[in-house]
Scaffold this motif. Structure first.
Motif, PDB file in Angstrom:
ATOM      1  N   ALA A  57       1.623  10.863  -2.297  1.00 26.86           N
ATOM      2  CA  ALA A  57       1.121  10.661  -0.933  1.00 26.86           C
ATOM      3  C   ALA A  57       0.425   9.311  -0.807  1.00 26.86           C
ATOM      4  O   ALA A  57       0.593   8.600   0.198  1.00 26.86           O
ATOM      5  CB  ALA A  57       0.169  11.787  -0.551  1.00 26.86           C
ATOM      6  N   ARG A  58      -0.336   8.942  -1.804  1.00 26.38           N
ATOM      7  CA  ARG A  58      -1.032   7.663  -1.738  1.00 26.38           C
ATOM      8  C   ARG A  58      -0.082   6.493  -1.914  1.00 26.38           C
ATOM      9  O   ARG A  58      -0.372   5.386  -1.458  1.00 26.38           O
ATOM     10  CB  ARG A  58      -2.138   7.636  -2.798  1.00 26.38           C
ATOM     11  N   GLN A  59       1.033   6.709  -2.593  1.00 27.90           N
ATOM     12  CA  GLN A  59       2.053   5.665  -2.638  1.00 27.90           C
ATOM     13  C   GLN A  59       2.597   5.361  -1.246  1.00 27.90           C
ATOM     14  O   GLN A  59       3.034   4.245  -0.968  1.00 27.90           O
ATOM     15  CB  GLN A  59       3.214   6.087  -3.546  1.00 27.90           C
TER      16      GLN A  59
ATOM     17  N   GLY B 202       0.803  -1.216   0.000  1.00 32.31           N
ATOM     18  CA  GLY B 202       0.000   0.000   0.000  1.00 32.31           C
ATOM     19  C   GLY B 202       0.831   1.260   0.000  1.00 32.31           C
ATOM     20  O   GLY B 202       0.389   2.312  -0.478  1.00 32.31           O
ATOM     21  N   ARG B 203       2.056   1.173   0.536  1.00 30.65           N
ATOM     22  CA  ARG B 203       2.961   2.317   0.533  1.00 30.65           C
ATOM     23  C   ARG B 203       3.792   2.400  -0.751  1.00 30.65           C
ATOM     24  O   ARG B 203       4.618   3.298  -0.895  1.00 30.65           O
ATOM     25  CB  ARG B 203       3.917   2.231   1.723  1.00 30.65           C
ATOM     26  N   GLY B 204       3.593   1.433  -1.651  1.00 34.53           N
ATOM     27  CA  GLY B 204       4.327   1.466  -2.909  1.00 34.53           C
ATOM     28  C   GLY B 204       5.709   0.861  -2.829  1.00 34.53           C
ATOM     29  O   GLY B 204       6.504   1.014  -3.756  1.00 34.53           O
ATOM     30  N   GLU B 205       6.029   0.155  -1.761  1.00 38.10           N
ATOM     31  CA  GLU B 205       7.339  -0.453  -1.632  1.00 38.10           C
ATOM     32  C   GLU B 205       7.379  -1.789  -2.353  1.00 38.10           C
ATOM     33  O   GLU B 205       6.352  -2.441  -2.576  1.00 38.10           O
ATOM     34  CB  GLU B 205       7.703  -0.656  -0.156  1.00 38.10           C
ATOM     35  N   ALA B 206       8.596  -2.209  -2.710  1.00 37.66           N
ATOM     36  CA  ALA B 206       8.772  -3.514  -3.343  1.00 37.66           C
ATOM     37  C   ALA B 206       8.591  -4.602  -2.290  1.00 37.66           C
ATOM     38  O   ALA B 206       9.168  -4.537  -1.208  1.00 37.66           O
ATOM     39  CB  ALA B 206      10.158  -3.616  -3.974  1.00 37.66           C
ATOM     40  N   VAL B 207       7.774  -5.587  -2.605  1.00 36.56           N
ATOM     41  CA  VAL B 207       7.452  -6.657  -1.658  1.00 36.56           C
ATOM     42  C   VAL B 207       7.844  -7.994  -2.280  1.00 36.56           C
ATOM     43  O   VAL B 207       7.439  -8.307  -3.401  1.00 36.56           O
ATOM     44  CB  VAL B 207       5.950  -6.664  -1.311  1.00 36.56           C
ATOM     45  N   SER B 208       8.625  -8.762  -1.547  1.00 38.80           N
ATOM     46  CA  SER B 208       8.987 -10.097  -2.016  1.00 38.80           C
ATOM     47  C   SER B 208       7.770 -11.011  -1.915  1.00 38.80           C
ATOM     48  O   SER B 208       6.937 -10.848  -1.014  1.00 38.80           O
ATOM     49  CB  SER B 208      10.135 -10.666  -1.178  1.00 38.80           C
TER      50      SER B 208
END
Length: 476
Positions: A452-454, A237-243
């Motif tokens: 902001a939504r990232q 939801g924060r736009g981070e890369a997730v494994s």
């Protein structure tokens, strides 16, 4: 207590363990309530059967013993829970017999077993077995003549009489002899002890410990994948890369992890495909725009030529801005922990050095995980808008229990309530001249909200008197 309740609300382990223990205790108490009367009845029945058997044995012993030994035999036959004595065969009232039994139980067994020559036969039972404060009235409670089943009469004569006393915690047997005397046998033991004096509390405690251990292990096995899923969803939801999540645990949990991994893959593929499509459109538009620009330069009418070139430049700027918006929405900048207060203050200081009227209300240090460059752009955009349309801005950092807010406030004309959400639409401008010098292209707030939504947050505009408050709301 409030902290414990808050922990209970948040912890799956605590809730499941609490309900399991409540169910365990409720089932144990209900089961005990059902069988307790049966247990007491069985204990009383066993005690009366044992009393009848012992009375029969003592009666046989007394009949065969010489008269001089009868008193000693009767005395040494007593135990902690039983008393024996011989009396004449005259009828005796129930109350009188119970009082005689009480008088004998008042004497500790150790004193009762002392022979006439002062030698003690036993050292057991130095204290009376009666409850503290018990008197003859206690033994008289529930005293009644009773009938004992034939199976519990042992080998006693038919004329034997039976009675109960002390609320069925005591029993008596009167055995007649051929010589007119009778053998009196009395039994007393509190057969209804407190539940806390039985093995049940220990059994319940051990069961609760075992159930708790099993529940904790089981819940942790379930909660661990759920916790990882929650963290991954928050990062996404924060736009981070997730494994990709490990697909493990029970079937339902494993299927949830599979669904999350599939969703993440589809989202990534959708964003990549859209970015490629828009990039291709932007690239393809450059060629016809360049061709139009060359043809416009060949127009002899200078005024018409300038108007055509301005329109082409605006189309080209809009194309580049659209591609920039797409890049901002799909970019995945490195995420790291920074001092958010220092970041906001540095943006304010940079703009103030450029001569803009910006004031930052100092606040305490706040470590926050974000993408600093994107967040810096959002803050700068809101401050520049406030300076452009209101002449100045005041910036504050507010920390709530559930959110972190960066507030940009001004004293300008504000925004009509009907347009608060419309200003975030791409290419929407309150200023209708369409001049880039006075209002830009109308993409600044769109890009700012996308960033902001990232971060899992949002931008909220709220009218104030006078002016406008722009709040960057980030998850706490």
């Amino acid at each position: 207590m409030k902290l414990l309740f808050g922990f209970w609300q948040k912890s799956l382990t605590a809730q499941l363990l609490s309900w399991l223990l409540i169910a365990l205790f409720a089932s144990q108490i209900l089961g005990l309530a059902i069988v307790w009367d049966y247990m007491q009845a069985d204990l009383r029945g066993s005690a009366r059967a044992e009393l009848s058997s012992r009375a029969a044995a003592v009666a046989r012993l007394v009949r065969t013993a010489p008269p001089t030994l009868r008193e000693d035999l009767i005395r040494i036959s007593s135990t902690d829970t039983s008393r024996f004595w011989i009396s004449d065969g005259r009828p005796v009232a129930l109350e009188s017999w119970v009082q005689q039994a009480f008088a004998r139980f008042e004497v500790p067994l150790g004193e009762l077993l002392v022979a006439s020559d002062g030698i003690a036969f036993s050292s057991m039972g130095e204290e009376s077995q009666l409850p503290a404060g018990a008197d003859a009235e206690y033994f008289l409670k529930g005293a009644t003549w009773t009938v004992v089943p034939a199976a519990d009469r042992a080998e006693l004569p038919v004329m034997v009489r039976y009675l109960d006393f002390a609320e069925q915690n005591g029993a008596g047997v009167i055995v007649p002899f051929d010589d007119g005397q009778v053998l009196n046998a009395a039994f007393y033991k509190n057969l209804a002890p407190s539940i806390w004096r039985t093995h049940l509390p220990l059994s319940l405690a051990l069961t609760a410990v075992l159930v708790s251990l099993v529940a904790v292990i089981t819940v942790r096995r379930i909660a661990s994948p759920l916790r990882q899923l929650t963290q991954a969803a928050e990062m996404l939801g924060r736009g981070e890369a997730v494994s990709p999540l490990l697909e493990r645990g029970p079937e339902d949990i494993r299927r949830t992890a599979v669904a999350f991994n599939s969703m993440q893959e589809r989202l990534h593929r959708f964003v990549v495909d859209r970015t490629r499509m828009l990039a291709a459109i932007g690239h393809d538009l450059r060629t016809p725009l360049t061709t139009l620009k060359l043809r416009a330069e060949m127009v002899e009418d200078i005024e018409l030529q300038e108007r055509m070139l301005d329109t082409i430049d605006e189309m080209q700027a809009m194309t580049e801005a659209t591609l920039s918006l797409v890049r901002e929405e799909t970019s995945v900048d490195p995420t790291r922990t920074i001092d958010l207060a220092a970041l906001v203050e540095s943006v304010c200081d940079d703009l103030a050095e450029l001569g803009q009227s910006v004031r930052f209300v100092s606040s305490e240090r706040l470590n926050y995980r974000c993408r600093p460059e994107g967040l810096r752009r959002v803050i700068r955009n809101l401050i520049e808008n406030a300076v452009r349309y209101a002449g100045g801005a005041e910036v504050r950092l507010v920390v709530d229990p559930s959110a972190v807010k960066i507030l940009v406030e001004d004293n300008g004309p504000g925004i009509p309530v009907d347009n608060v959400e419309e200003v975030f639409a791409p290419f929407f401008r309150l200023e209708k001249s369409r001049s880039r010098e006075t209002g830009g292209l109308g993409l600044g707030l769109s890009i700012a909200r996308a960033i902001a939504r990232q971060h899992g947050g949002d931008i909220i505009l709220a009218p104030r008197e006078p002016g406008l408050q722009a709040a960057i709301v980030l998850p706490g």
